[in-house]
Design a protein around this motif. Structure first.
Motif, PDB file in Angstrom:
ATOM      1  N   TRP A 195       0.701  -1.276   0.000  1.00 24.55           N
ATOM      2  CA  TRP A 195       0.000   0.000   0.000  1.00 24.55           C
ATOM      3  C   TRP A 195       0.730   1.328   0.000  1.00 24.55           C
ATOM      4  CZ3 TRP A 195       0.670  -3.834   3.056  1.00 24.55           C
ATOM      5  CH2 TRP A 195       0.775  -3.726   4.415  1.00 24.55           C
ATOM      6  N   LEU A 196       0.090   2.336   0.569  1.00 22.10           N
ATOM      7  CA  LEU A 196       0.508   3.710   0.833  1.00 22.10           C
ATOM      8  C   LEU A 196       0.910   4.550  -0.374  1.00 22.10           C
ATOM      9  CD1 LEU A 196       2.318   3.848   4.235  1.00 22.10           C
ATOM     10  CD2 LEU A 196       0.029   4.466   3.662  1.00 22.10           C
ATOM     11  N   LEU A 197       0.132   5.629  -0.574  1.00 19.28           N
ATOM     12  CA  LEU A 197       0.367   6.546  -1.686  1.00 19.28           C
ATOM     13  C   LEU A 197       1.030   7.828  -1.230  1.00 19.28           C
ATOM     14  CD1 LEU A 197      -3.137   6.216  -3.359  1.00 19.28           C
ATOM     15  CD2 LEU A 197      -1.042   5.048  -3.988  1.00 19.28           C
ATOM     16  N   ARG A 198       1.310   7.952   0.038  1.00 14.10           N
ATOM     17  CA  ARG A 198       1.763   9.225   0.569  1.00 14.10           C
ATOM     18  C   ARG A 198       3.275   9.269   0.706  1.00 14.10           C
ATOM     19  NH1 ARG A 198      -1.377   7.145   5.740  1.00 14.10           N
ATOM     20  NH2 ARG A 198      -2.613   6.521   4.004  1.00 14.10           N
ATOM     21  N   GLY A 199       3.821  10.450   1.107  1.00 15.15           N
ATOM     22  CA  GLY A 199       5.253  10.598   1.263  1.00 15.15           C
ATOM     23  C   GLY A 199       5.754   9.882   2.502  1.00 15.15           C
ATOM     24  N   ASP A 200       7.063   9.852   2.682  1.00 15.62           N
ATOM     25  CA  ASP A 200       7.631   9.097   3.788  1.00 15.62           C
ATOM     26  C   ASP A 200       7.896   9.949   5.013  1.00 15.62           C
ATOM     27  OD1 ASP A 200       9.827  10.605   3.132  1.00 15.62           O
ATOM     28  OD2 ASP A 200      11.071   8.922   2.479  1.00 15.62           O
ATOM     29  N   GLY A 201       7.526  11.231   4.982  1.00 15.35           N
ATOM     30  CA  GLY A 201       7.620  12.064   6.160  1.00 15.35           C
ATOM     31  C   GLY A 201       8.997  12.604   6.460  1.00 15.35           C
ATOM     32  N   ARG A 202       9.954  12.462   5.588  1.00 15.11           N
ATOM     33  CA  ARG A 202      11.298  12.955   5.872  1.00 15.11           C
ATOM     34  C   ARG A 202      11.343  14.471   5.816  1.00 15.11           C
ATOM     35  NH1 ARG A 202      14.843   9.494   1.787  1.00 15.11           N
ATOM     36  NH2 ARG A 202      12.981   9.829   0.545  1.00 15.11           N
ATOM     37  N   ARG A 203      12.228  15.050   6.605  1.00 13.31           N
ATOM     38  CA  ARG A 203      12.428  16.483   6.647  1.00 13.31           C
ATOM     39  C   ARG A 203      13.486  16.878   5.619  1.00 13.31           C
ATOM     40  NH1 ARG A 203       8.355  15.473   9.089  1.00 13.31           N
ATOM     41  NH2 ARG A 203       7.840  16.217  11.155  1.00 13.31           N
ATOM     42  N   PRO A 204      13.584  18.123   5.210  1.00  9.21           N
ATOM     43  CA  PRO A 204      12.789  19.241   5.693  1.00  9.21           C
ATOM     44  C   PRO A 204      11.490  19.367   4.939  1.00  9.21           C
ATOM     45  CG  PRO A 204      14.461  20.028   4.209  1.00  9.21           C
ATOM     46  CD  PRO A 204      14.695  18.546   4.335  1.00  9.21           C
ATOM     47  N   VAL A 255       7.126  19.337   4.377  1.00 13.55           N
ATOM     48  CA  VAL A 255       6.155  18.266   4.198  1.00 13.55           C
ATOM     49  C   VAL A 255       6.319  17.694   2.794  1.00 13.55           C
ATOM     50  CG1 VAL A 255       3.712  17.701   4.131  1.00 13.55           C
ATOM     51  CG2 VAL A 255       4.556  19.379   5.779  1.00 13.55           C
ATOM     52  N   PRO A 256       6.558  16.395   2.646  1.00  8.65           N
ATOM     53  CA  PRO A 256       6.693  15.834   1.298  1.00  8.65           C
ATOM     54  C   PRO A 256       5.382  15.967   0.535  1.00  8.65           C
ATOM     55  CG  PRO A 256       6.558  14.096   2.940  1.00  8.65           C
ATOM     56  CD  PRO A 256       6.691  15.373   3.705  1.00  8.65           C
ATOM     57  N   ALA A 257       5.479  16.393  -0.698  1.00  9.99           N
ATOM     58  CA  ALA A 257       4.289  16.549  -1.526  1.00  9.99           C
ATOM     59  C   ALA A 257       3.719  15.179  -1.869  1.00  9.99           C
ATOM     60  CB  ALA A 257       4.618  17.322  -2.796  1.00  9.99           C
ATOM     61  N   ALA A 258       2.405  15.065  -1.823  1.00  7.24           N
ATOM     62  CA  ALA A 258       1.751  13.815  -2.208  1.00  7.24           C
ATOM     63  C   ALA A 258       1.869  13.607  -3.713  1.00  7.24           C
ATOM     64  CB  ALA A 258       0.279  13.837  -1.801  1.00  7.24           C
ATOM     65  N   THR A 259       1.974  12.368  -4.119  1.00  9.65           N
ATOM     66  CA  THR A 259       2.051  12.041  -5.538  1.00  9.65           C
ATOM     67  C   THR A 259       0.690  12.268  -6.194  1.00  9.65           C
ATOM     68  OG1 THR A 259       3.717  10.366  -5.090  1.00  9.65           O
ATOM     69  CG2 THR A 259       2.590  10.247  -7.214  1.00  9.65           C
ATOM     70  N   VAL A 271      -6.882  25.452  -4.855  1.00 10.59           N
ATOM     71  CA  VAL A 271      -6.146  24.895  -5.993  1.00 10.59           C
ATOM     72  C   VAL A 271      -4.877  24.238  -5.482  1.00 10.59           C
ATOM     73  CG1 VAL A 271      -5.007  25.387  -8.187  1.00 10.59           C
ATOM     74  CG2 VAL A 271      -7.093  26.637  -7.550  1.00 10.59           C
ATOM     75  N   GLN A 272      -4.711  22.957  -5.821  1.00  8.23           N
ATOM     76  CA  GLN A 272      -3.493  22.212  -5.520  1.00  8.23           C
ATOM     77  C   GLN A 272      -3.188  21.334  -6.723  1.00  8.23           C
ATOM     78  OE1 GLN A 272      -1.264  21.878  -2.615  1.00  8.23           O
ATOM     79  NE2 GLN A 272      -2.138  23.927  -2.366  1.00  8.23           N
ATOM     80  N   GLY A 273      -1.934  21.321  -7.153  1.00  9.77           N
ATOM     81  CA  GLY A 273      -1.574  20.550  -8.332  1.00  9.77           C
ATOM     82  C   GLY A 273      -2.369  21.041  -9.521  1.00  9.77           C
ATOM     83  N   ARG A 274      -3.011  20.106 -10.216  1.00  9.67           N
ATOM     84  CA  ARG A 274      -3.872  20.441 -11.343  1.00  9.67           C
ATOM     85  C   ARG A 274      -5.329  20.212 -10.989  1.00  9.67           C
ATOM     86  NH1 ARG A 274      -0.852  23.804 -14.219  1.00  9.67           N
ATOM     87  NH2 ARG A 274       1.178  22.892 -14.703  1.00  9.67           N
ATOM     88  N   ARG A 299      -2.143  18.263  -1.402  1.00  7.29           N
ATOM     89  CA  ARG A 299      -3.254  17.664  -0.679  1.00  7.29           C
ATOM     90  C   ARG A 299      -4.309  18.737  -0.448  1.00  7.29           C
ATOM     91  NH1 ARG A 299       1.533  16.186   1.534  1.00  7.29           N
ATOM     92  NH2 ARG A 299       2.014  13.959   1.669  1.00  7.29           N
ATOM     93  N   VAL A 300      -5.551  18.333  -0.430  1.00  7.25           N
ATOM     94  CA  VAL A 300      -6.635  19.232  -0.048  1.00  7.25           C
ATOM     95  C   VAL A 300      -7.286  18.628   1.191  1.00  7.25           C
ATOM     96  CG1 VAL A 300      -8.838  20.253  -0.705  1.00  7.25           C
ATOM     97  CG2 VAL A 300      -6.997  20.065  -2.387  1.00  7.25           C
ATOM     98  N   PHE A 301      -7.405  19.452   2.236  1.00  9.52           N
ATOM     99  CA  PHE A 301      -7.949  18.992   3.506  1.00  9.52           C
ATOM    100  C   PHE A 301      -9.385  19.494   3.638  1.00  9.52           C
ATOM    101  CE2 PHE A 301      -3.928  17.425   4.824  1.00  9.52           C
ATOM    102  CZ  PHE A 301      -2.991  18.300   4.290  1.00  9.52           C
ATOM    103  N   LEU A 302     -10.308  18.562   3.867  1.00  9.51           N
ATOM    104  CA  LEU A 302     -11.727  18.871   3.956  1.00  9.51           C
ATOM    105  C   LEU A 302     -12.246  18.457   5.322  1.00  9.51           C
ATOM    106  CD1 LEU A 302     -11.069  17.855   0.857  1.00  9.51           C
ATOM    107  CD2 LEU A 302     -13.516  18.082   0.589  1.00  9.51           C
ATOM    108  N   ALA A 303     -12.894  19.398   6.004  1.00 11.55           N
ATOM    109  CA  ALA A 303     -13.534  19.105   7.281  1.00 11.55           C
ATOM    110  C   ALA A 303     -15.038  19.128   7.072  1.00 11.55           C
ATOM    111  CB  ALA A 303     -13.130  20.133   8.333  1.00 11.55           C
ATOM    112  N   HIS A 304     -15.702  18.064   7.526  1.00  8.65           N
ATOM    113  CA  HIS A 304     -17.153  17.971   7.343  1.00  8.65           C
ATOM    114  C   HIS A 304     -17.714  16.943   8.310  1.00  8.65           C
ATOM    115  CE1 HIS A 304     -21.082  17.866   5.448  1.00  8.65           C
ATOM    116  NE2 HIS A 304     -20.988  16.559   5.297  1.00  8.65           N
TER     117      HIS A 304
END
Length: 709
Positions: free
Chosen positions: A359-368, A370-374, A644-647, A694-699
């Motif tokens: 699995w996992l589509l996200r970054g590995d969390g390394r600094r410096p 925030v890794p951009a999501a694919t 707007v994030q990415g395309r 990433r787009v963060f949605l609260a609902h």
């Protein structure tokens, strides 16, 4: 399909498709069934675990077939998997539990089970065992916080990936409250890793998982089973009555491993304590009388450097090659996007063998940073992709989300909470002064998060750990905007205040324009604070002394957030207009296409994205000329600017200009077409922000991190 050792070809007994997933090959097999590499029409891979075919099974009630309990266990695994989330676990992408071949799909990344890794590459070094144990302990803590006990942690249920270790297989997981492991005639969890109380059929709680963790660490460090092998009854006897064989375990790890393997549950440490000790304890240096603290040189763990990492990379390449070589399927075209319910991602995994992929589509969390999501390579028009991660517990009508430093922050019923933006891992909580006032909003700048609580108290929190830096009870009513060193606040007496982020006294205070009496929205940049009032008036204040620099009447009749980019401020209203930030000089004006007003604009990459009535419209930011428009199917709410994030462009929808939200539409900016929608028909608002692809949605009390194109 190109054959490779990671993904075996399908056989005549394997289905070509399960649910939305076309099956490309087999990545593992076990007692419950098989795990396949699946791909949907959007090009997303998944580990699809399918229950084996059993003649005579009519449903999922477990009353027929060669193993009456197997279907029920499969259903329970799906339920347990969906109920716990976090790092070290994978998001459920979908499931089908009522057909002839029940299945469960999870995110996919190639990996090796700990069993296979130790067999092939030998025991792990001490530093790697520490990293492994700390990660697994953190994952167990999240499982226990969700009210569950895994009950079958063992090396074959730990998968090592390039992003770290993952706990898999919730096949016998149970709620923590008083459940025992076995019924009459059934076998307990894996001998040698099941705790003594499990072997004896007694109540099994979180300490049982800690015992198993100790056995897993002993195996990882020494390459030996701590209670030996042989007949299961003999292994179980040794587990209950004899001490473990810890030969090969480094001396510095013996203390924490031994404590985990204590016979009595009450004597075992909690998972978070195990993680703390693995990160901080160091053994005494041999040959010294007093003993000294041993300092270990920093190093990357084995799954990120060395032969094991190379094998994981090879497996990833195998999977990529398999997906690329598969003949593509044509996705159905749709001219309009229907409002569809979002697939909420709980966290789980599919497992059925030692060499399975995960699995996992996200970054590995390394600094410096925030890794951009694919970005998503492909998607199915009209079908929303699964979130990258989700978190519950938000206030349904609270503040946020807001990105700050490396976290995303949102209001809870008792205060604020923050999660790592890339992984969703909890970062901190703050409940020191109660829930922030909903109408006051949140601000982030210079490493602090600002919130207003009861009595108009303004508090600054450290964005990294949530510690309170300072707090002032001075009548704050609304947070408007911030720049590098100052927050701009509207107080209860309708005065604007320039509040230094250090907590010092206000630099200046000035009466606000009359339009701010019933609400305001603002932006700060280039030594200007641009404030839009609820009467449609906009005033720019000089940030050095608070005097007015220029004034506009947009005719909006509602507070629309200004947007600032490259020395230009963009305003919605009866006309969409671009003004010089410094003096308000008009650069261009575009009247609304008909009755109604333009909404809050969002500039990005030379374009300006804005709503009008039921359209999302792109205009050239230099000229105001329209580029394209999209009809999402209902009114797009004007008071919220598109994100707007990415395309991708995300925007909330509503039944009327100011009524309840009706979901969120996502627009593919490459094709100027609606891509998918989330939600719809609810009365609670959707609140959006974006960062790092990433787009963060609260609902409705849930925070989602959504992918982009």
């Amino acid at each position: 399909m190109t054959e490779n050792p990671t993904v075996a070809p399908l056989t005549g007994d394997d289905p070509p498709r399960l649910g939305p997933y076309r099956l490309l090959g087999v990545v593992g097999a076990g007692g419950m069934g098989k795990v396949y590499l699946g791909v949907d029409t959007a090009g997303r891979t998944a580990a699809v675990k399918a229950l084996r075919t059993m003649d005579g099974i009519d449903g999922m009630d477990g009353t027929d077939g060669e193993d009456p309990g197997l279907p029920a266990r499969f259903r329970r695994e799906a339920d347990m998997a969906r109920s716990v989330r976090g790092p070290g676990l994978a998001a459920v992408l979908g499931h089908g539990l009522s057909g002839e071949r029940p299945w469960l799909a999870s995110e996919f990344l190639p990996g090796l089970t700990l069993t296979r890794a130790v067999d092939r590459f030998g025991p792990l070094a001490e530093a790697d065992v520490r990293a492994l144990g700390a990660g697994l302990a953190g994952t167990l803590a999240r499982i226990h916080t969700a009210g569950l006990v895994h009950r079958d942690l063992k090396p074959s249920n730990v998968v090592l990936t390039r992003g770290g270790p993952y706990v898999i297989d919730f096949g016998i997981a149970r709620p923590e409250h008083g459940m025992t492991l076995t019924g009459a005639g059934s076998a307990p969890a894996t001998p040698g890793f099941a705790a003594p109380e499990q072997v004896l059929g007694r109540r099994t709680g979180p300490p049982g998982d800690v015992f198993a963790l100790g056995a897993v660490l002993a195996f990882a460090a020494g390459g030996r089973l701590p209670f030996g092998d042989g007949h299961p009854a003999a292994v179980q006897f040794r587990t209950v009555h004899e001490e473990p064989d810890l030969e090969g375990v480094p001396a510095a790890l013996l203390g924490v491993v031994t404590d985990c393997l204590a016979k009595e549950p009450a004597e075992r440490p909690e998972p978070r304590e195990v993680a703390r000790r693995l990160r901080t304890e160091r053994g005494a240096v041999r040959g010294t009388a007093q003993g000294t603290i041993r300092r270990l040189a920093p190093r990357r763990p084995a799954w990120r450097a060395g032969p094991l990492a190379a094998e994981l990379a090879r497996r990833a390449a195998d999977v990529d090659r398999t997906v690329r070589s598969a003949a593509p399927e044509t996705a159905p075209s749709r001219r309009r996007v229907t409002v569809a319910g979002a697939a909420t991602a709980a966290v789980a995994v599919c497992a059925a063998g030692g060499g399975a992929g995960w699995w996992l589509l996200r970054g590995d969390g390394r600094r410096p940073g925030v890794p951009a999501a694919t970005p998503l390579a492909r998607y199915t028009p009209g079908t929303a992709p699964a979130p990258l991660w989700t978190r519950d517990g938000l206030a349904t009508d609270g503040v946020g989300p807001l990105t700050a430093d490396r976290v995303v922050v949102a209001g809870t019923p008792k205060g604020l909470a923050a999660w790592a933006a890339d992984t969703g891992e909890p970062a901190w909580t703050w409940t020191g002064r109660g829930a922030p006032l909903t109408g006051a909003g949140l601000l982030a700048a210079a490493g602090v998060v600002l919130a207003v609580t009861a009595g108009g108290r303004l508090t600054a929190l450290d964005a990294r750990d949530g510690r309170e830096r300072w707090s002032r009870a001075d009548g704050a009513a609304r947070l408007l905007a911030a720049d590098a060193d100052t927050a701009y606040v509207l107080d209860g007496e309708r005065r604007l205040r320039a509040q230094p982020l250090t907590g010092a006294g206000a630099r200046w205070t000035t009466p606000a324009a009359t339009g701010t009496a019933k609400g305001a929205a603002a932006a700060a940049a280039g030594r200007r604070l641009v404030v839009a009032g609820s009467d449609g008036t906009v005033t720019a204040y000089r940030t050095d002394d608070g005097t007015a620099a220029w004034h506009q009447d947009t005719g909006a009749g509602v507070a629309l957030t200004p947007a600032v980019a490259d020395g230009t401020v963009y305003l919605g209203g009866a006309s969409l207009r671009a003004l010089a930030l410094a003096d308000g000089a008009r650069r261009w004006t575009t009247p609304a296409p008909g009755t109604g007003s333009w909404g809050s604009p969002a500039p990005a990459d030379g374009s300006l994205y804005v709503v009008w009535q039921d359209q999302l419209i792109a205009v050239d930011a230099r000229t105001g000329e329209q580029s394209w428009s999209v009809l999402p199917g209902t009114h797009a709410l004007p008071t919220t600017a598109p994100v707007v994030q990415g395309r991708s462009l995300y925007h909330p929808l509503g039944a009327d200009l100011s009524g309840p939200d009706d979901g969120v539409v996502t627009v593919d900016l490459r094709q100027a077409a609606a891509a998918w929608s989330l939600g719809g028909g609810g009365d609670e608002p959707w609140r959006l922000t974006g960062a790092a692809n990433r787009v963060f949605l609260a609902h409705a009390g849930t925070l989602r991190a959504m992918p982009v194109l």
